[in-house]
Design a protein around this motif. Structure first.
Motif, short mmCIF file in Angstrom:
data_model
loop_
_atom_site.label_atom_id
_atom_site.label_comp_id
_atom_site.label_asym_id
_atom_site.label_seq_id
_atom_site.Cartn_x
_atom_site.Cartn_y
_atom_site.Cartn_z
N UNK A 33 -11.81 -12.30 10.21
CA UNK A 33 -11.64 -11.22 11.17
C UNK A 33 -11.91 -9.87 10.54
N UNK A 34 -11.40 -9.68 9.32
CA UNK A 34 -11.58 -8.41 8.62
C UNK A 34 -11.58 -8.66 7.12
N UNK A 35 -12.38 -7.89 6.42
CA UNK A 35 -12.37 -7.84 4.96
C UNK A 35 -12.22 -6.37 4.59
N UNK A 36 -11.22 -6.07 3.78
CA UNK A 36 -11.01 -4.67 3.43
C UNK A 36 -9.85 -4.49 2.49
N UNK A 37 -9.47 -3.24 2.35
CA UNK A 37 -8.41 -2.85 1.43
C UNK A 37 -7.08 -2.75 2.17
N UNK A 38 -6.03 -3.25 1.55
CA UNK A 38 -4.68 -3.10 2.09
C UNK A 38 -4.27 -1.65 1.87
N UNK A 39 -4.03 -0.92 2.96
CA UNK A 39 -3.67 0.50 2.84
C UNK A 39 -2.19 0.77 3.10
N UNK A 40 -1.52 -0.17 3.76
CA UNK A 40 -0.08 -0.04 4.02
C UNK A 40 0.55 -1.42 4.05
N UNK A 41 1.80 -1.47 3.62
CA UNK A 41 2.59 -2.70 3.71
C UNK A 41 3.91 -2.34 4.38
N UNK A 42 4.27 -3.09 5.41
CA UNK A 42 5.53 -2.87 6.12
C UNK A 42 6.35 -4.15 6.05
N UNK A 43 7.20 -4.27 5.02
CA UNK A 43 8.01 -5.48 4.90
C UNK A 43 9.06 -5.55 6.00
N UNK A 44 9.35 -6.78 6.41
CA UNK A 44 10.41 -7.04 7.38
C UNK A 44 11.11 -8.31 6.91
N UNK A 49 4.13 -6.90 7.76
CA UNK A 49 2.79 -6.60 8.24
C UNK A 49 2.04 -5.80 7.19
N UNK A 50 0.71 -5.91 7.25
CA UNK A 50 -0.15 -5.10 6.38
C UNK A 50 -1.19 -4.42 7.26
N UNK A 51 -1.63 -3.25 6.82
CA UNK A 51 -2.74 -2.58 7.46
C UNK A 51 -3.94 -2.75 6.55
N UNK A 52 -5.04 -3.27 7.09
CA UNK A 52 -6.24 -3.53 6.31
C UNK A 52 -7.36 -2.67 6.89
N UNK A 53 -8.10 -1.97 5.99
CA UNK A 53 -9.21 -1.13 6.42
C UNK A 53 -10.45 -1.50 5.63
N UNK A 54 -11.56 -1.67 6.34
CA UNK A 54 -12.82 -2.04 5.71
C UNK A 54 -13.99 -1.61 6.57
N UNK A 55 -15.08 -2.35 6.50
CA UNK A 55 -16.26 -2.10 7.33
C UNK A 55 -16.56 -3.37 8.12
N UNK A 56 -17.12 -3.19 9.30
CA UNK A 56 -17.60 -4.35 10.04
C UNK A 56 -18.87 -4.82 9.33
N UNK A 57 -18.88 -6.09 8.95
CA UNK A 57 -20.02 -6.68 8.26
C UNK A 57 -20.57 -7.82 9.11
N UNK A 58 -21.65 -8.44 8.65
CA UNK A 58 -22.25 -9.53 9.42
C UNK A 58 -21.27 -10.66 9.70
#
Length: 123
Positions: A33-44, A49-58
């Motif tokens: 679904x996504x490949x990218x860098x983990x920019x935030x972690x929200x432990x519960x 949850x984690x926030x992942x940011x990257x680029x849309x690739x093929x």
């Protein structure tokens, strides 16, 4: 007459409730679904949850995703056969996420991870 109108109104409300939130059943056959860098972690507790940011690739669908991690999420790193914990995921890690179930088409998309692969861990 009023009873019929209430039944019709309830049915209309149910239809809008079912289709009002745009979700997509992202491809569940191992598609990333996504490949990218983990920019935030929200432990519960033990997960979160984690926030992942990257680029849309093929081979990916999204550039930013809020990813829920549950007890059923498989976290892989290095030797793919070894299981890892949510606490092994760090801000700055490069990851691939395969979603499990529907993904809410908000921005960023929101979904539950079936698999998280840690490609490169932050040193």
């Amino acid at each position: 007459m009023i009873k019929k109108m209430l039944i019709i109104a309830a049915m209309v409300f149910m239809v809008f409730s079912l289709f009002g939130c745009n979700t997509t059943a992202n491809d569940r056959d191992g598609k990333i679904g996504i490949r990218g860098t983990v920019t935030e972690i929200s432990p519960d507790g033990e997960y979160g949850a984690i926030l992942v940011e990257g680029k849309v690739e093929e081979d990916t669908d999204y550039d930013k995703a809020s990813v829920r991690v549950t007890k059923d999420t498989l976290i892989q790193k290095d030797a793919l056969s070894k299981l890892h914990e949510f606490s092994d995921v760090k801000v700055g890690d490069m990851v691939e996420v395969i979603f499990d179930g529907p993904v809410a088409e908000s921005y960023p998309v929101q979904g539950t991870a079936g698999i998280i692969r840690i490609i490169t861990a932050k040193k």
